[in-house]
Scaffold this active site. Structure first.
Site, PDB file in Angstrom:
ATOM      1  N   TYR A  35       0.879  -1.317   0.022  1.00 58.93           N
ATOM      2  CA  TYR A  35       0.120  -0.018  -0.096  1.00 58.93           C
ATOM      3  C   TYR A  35       0.728   1.413   0.139  1.00 58.93           C
ATOM      4  O   TYR A  35       0.560   2.285  -0.708  1.00 58.93           O
ATOM      5  CB  TYR A  35      -0.890   0.064   1.277  1.00 58.93           C
ATOM      6  CG  TYR A  35      -1.874   1.172   1.394  1.00 58.93           C
ATOM      7  CD1 TYR A  35      -3.147   1.175   0.584  1.00 58.93           C
ATOM      8  CD2 TYR A  35      -1.763   2.074   2.135  1.00 58.93           C
ATOM      9  CE1 TYR A  35      -3.918   2.268   0.827  1.00 58.93           C
ATOM     10  CE2 TYR A  35      -2.492   3.123   2.469  1.00 58.93           C
ATOM     11  CZ  TYR A  35      -3.750   3.396   1.636  1.00 58.93           C
ATOM     12  OH  TYR A  35      -4.534   4.377   1.616  1.00 58.93           O
ATOM     13  N   LYS A  59       1.166   4.195  -2.795  1.00 54.30           N
ATOM     14  CA  LYS A  59       0.900   5.606  -2.655  1.00 54.30           C
ATOM     15  C   LYS A  59       2.125   6.528  -2.968  1.00 54.30           C
ATOM     16  O   LYS A  59       1.921   7.585  -3.197  1.00 54.30           O
ATOM     17  CB  LYS A  59       0.281   5.753  -1.373  1.00 54.30           C
ATOM     18  CG  LYS A  59      -0.998   5.160  -1.042  1.00 54.30           C
ATOM     19  CD  LYS A  59      -2.109   5.717  -1.907  1.00 54.30           C
ATOM     20  CE  LYS A  59      -3.314   5.119  -1.554  1.00 54.30           C
ATOM     21  NZ  LYS A  59      -4.498   5.591  -2.491  1.00 54.30           N
TER      22      LYS A  59
HETATM   23  P1  NAP Z   1     -13.355   2.456   0.833  1.00 53.25           P
HETATM   24  O1  NAP Z   1     -14.309   3.231   1.850  1.00 53.25           O
HETATM   25  O2  NAP Z   1     -13.016   1.132   1.169  1.00 53.25           O
HETATM   26  O3  NAP Z   1     -13.809   2.680  -0.567  1.00 53.25           O
HETATM   27  C1  NAP Z   1     -13.050   2.333  -1.641  1.00 53.25           C
HETATM   28  C2  NAP Z   1     -13.505   2.736  -3.037  1.00 53.25           C
HETATM   29  O4  NAP Z   1     -12.825   2.268  -3.970  1.00 53.25           O
HETATM   30  C3  NAP Z   1     -15.035   2.301  -3.219  1.00 53.25           C
HETATM   31  O5  NAP Z   1     -16.022   3.145  -3.797  1.00 53.25           O
HETATM   32  C4  NAP Z   1     -14.579   0.773  -3.967  1.00 53.25           C
HETATM   33  O6  NAP Z   1     -15.863   0.423  -4.905  1.00 53.25           O
HETATM   34  C5  NAP Z   1     -13.659   1.271  -4.973  1.00 53.25           C
HETATM   35  N1  NAP Z   1     -12.831   0.344  -5.454  1.00 53.25           N
HETATM   36  C6  NAP Z   1     -12.354  -0.634  -4.788  1.00 53.25           C
HETATM   37  N2  NAP Z   1     -11.457  -1.483  -5.958  1.00 53.25           N
HETATM   38  C7  NAP Z   1     -11.655  -0.636  -7.147  1.00 53.25           C
HETATM   39  C8  NAP Z   1     -11.409  -1.225  -8.399  1.00 53.25           C
HETATM   40  N3  NAP Z   1     -10.755  -2.256  -8.524  1.00 53.25           N
HETATM   41  N4  NAP Z   1     -11.797  -0.388  -9.527  1.00 53.25           N
HETATM   42  C9  NAP Z   1     -12.580   0.657  -9.036  1.00 53.25           C
HETATM   43  N5  NAP Z   1     -13.032   1.141  -8.009  1.00 53.25           N
HETATM   44  C10 NAP Z   1     -12.452   0.126  -6.881  1.00 53.25           C
HETATM   45  O7  NAP Z   1     -12.118   3.372   0.656  1.00 53.25           O
HETATM   46  P2  NAP Z   1     -11.807   4.942   1.691  1.00 53.25           P
HETATM   47  O8  NAP Z   1     -11.241   4.691   2.933  1.00 53.25           O
HETATM   48  O9  NAP Z   1     -12.883   5.916   1.349  1.00 53.25           O
HETATM   49  O10 NAP Z   1     -10.267   5.190   0.732  1.00 53.25           O
HETATM   50  C11 NAP Z   1     -10.593   5.990  -0.588  1.00 53.25           C
HETATM   51  C12 NAP Z   1      -9.061   6.503  -0.938  1.00 53.25           C
HETATM   52  O11 NAP Z   1      -8.314   7.260   0.370  1.00 53.25           O
HETATM   53  C13 NAP Z   1      -8.228   5.120  -1.136  1.00 53.25           C
HETATM   54  O12 NAP Z   1      -7.259   5.556  -2.304  1.00 53.25           O
HETATM   55  C14 NAP Z   1      -7.524   5.215  -0.073  1.00 53.25           C
HETATM   56  O13 NAP Z   1      -6.280   4.518  -0.180  1.00 53.25           O
HETATM   57  C15 NAP Z   1      -7.423   6.616   0.564  1.00 53.25           C
HETATM   58  N6  NAP Z   1      -6.792   6.718   1.849  1.00 53.25           N
HETATM   59  C16 NAP Z   1      -7.807   6.414   2.928  1.00 53.25           C
HETATM   60  C17 NAP Z   1      -7.482   6.616   3.984  1.00 53.25           C
HETATM   61  C18 NAP Z   1      -8.494   6.167   5.179  1.00 53.25           C
HETATM   62  O14 NAP Z   1      -8.242   6.440   6.566  1.00 53.25           O
HETATM   63  N7  NAP Z   1      -9.681   5.683   5.086  1.00 53.25           N
HETATM   64  C19 NAP Z   1      -6.386   7.355   4.680  1.00 53.25           C
HETATM   65  C20 NAP Z   1      -5.510   7.694   3.379  1.00 53.25           C
HETATM   66  C21 NAP Z   1      -5.664   7.319   2.196  1.00 53.25           C
HETATM   67  P3  NAP Z   1     -16.903  -0.637  -4.070  1.00 53.25           P
HETATM   68  O15 NAP Z   1     -17.762   0.134  -3.102  1.00 53.25           O
HETATM   69  O16 NAP Z   1     -17.706  -1.059  -5.116  1.00 53.25           O
HETATM   70  O17 NAP Z   1     -16.164  -1.632  -3.627  1.00 53.25           O
END
Ligand code: NAP
Length: 248
Positions: free
Chosen positions: A156, A160
């Protein structure tokens, strides 16, 4: 863009979490939004309904960002409908954590293919229309661990960190066409991704955050909305950290 034309915004992974908040922050009467989801069709319907409540319109399309064919088909559909792309937010991302010694090759490949190659696939599809328009905004959602590293998240963190290099390179390539490319690096944010943690892990992490709490999805989305706005026209190639001071 003519005054009667709507702004076309594309958000990957807009069905849930940070992606949904980004869709809502960018939605409005002058914007038509396309987002993709991978498997959660019901969650996508909810995003569409919430965008509607903000006076905007949205279409949710099933697409796998890791697949060049799937991404091409997604962008073809967008271009056939609106003929332009003003803002692209590469938000779709997954984790498959494990220590390097135990990490399965498939888990390395899946995370790199979705988080990093997925953004490359989408940027590749969006740049041609943006170059023709002589303008556009690309915003990549990276992570604090792309800057700091994190034990148990080598795949991961590498994806990133790679996204930061991709952001800076694309910013240099596309600036002459008035396309800005920036990254937003959230710290730990309350979503499905962080819900999976134990209370003990959450408490331990919060002690490392000067503001002593996880972030909210709206706090990340507001930074994305700023980078997509006219106010950010002179910002490119930057990584904006939204992490409560976790990485200073
Ligand atoms: P999340 O709630 O797990 O949602 C992930 C999203 O990505 C969902 O809409 C999912 O679709 C979609 N997705 C997953 N695999 C995919 C694929 N192969 N093709 C197209 N879409 C796909 O994640 P989140 O926490 O909101 O994170 C969003 C972004 O922020 C990510 O890039 C993550 O790395 C980054 N981020 C998150 C955090 C945190 O603390 N949450 C911190 C730093 C960075 P489905 O709903 O259909 O599965």
């Amino acid at each position: 863009m003519t005054s009667e034309a709507k702004r076309t915004v594309v958000v990957t992974g807009g069905s849930r979490g940070i992606g949904r908040a980004i869709c809502l922050a960018l939605a409005g009467p002058d914007t038509h939004l396309f987002f993709n989801y991978h498997s959660a069709g019901e969650a996508a319907e909810k995003t569409i309904a919430l965008v509607g409540e903000k006076g905007g319109t949205a279409e949710g399309v099933q697409a796998d960002v890791a697949s060049p064919e799937s991404v091409s088909a997604f962008f073809k559909q967008i271009m056939e409908k609106t003929g332009r792309i003003d803002v692209l937010v590469n938000n779709a991302g997954v984790t498959k954590d494990g220590l390097i010694a135990m990490m399965k090759e498939a888990d390395w490949d899946t995370v790199l293919n979705i988080n990093l190659k997925g953004a490359f696939n989408c940027i590749k599809s969006a740049t041609r229309p943006m170059m023709k328009q002589r303008g556009g905004r690309i915003i990549n959602i990276t992570s604090v661990v792309g800057a700091m590293g994190n034990a148990g998240q080598a795949n991961y963190a590498a994806s990133k960190a790679g996204l930061i290099g991709l952001t800076k390179s694309a910013a240099r390539e596309l600036a002459s066409r008035n396309i800005t490319v920036n990254a937003v690096a959230p710290g730990f944010v309350e979503t499905d991704m962080t819900d999976a943690m134990t209370d003990k892990a959450r408490e331990a992490l919060q002690t490392q955050i000067p503001l002593r709490r996880f972030g909210q999805v709206d706090e990340v989305a507001a930074t994305v909305a700023f980078l997509a706005s006219d106010a950010a026209a002179y910002i490119t190639g930057q990584v904006i950290h939204v992490n409560g001071g976790m990485y200073i």
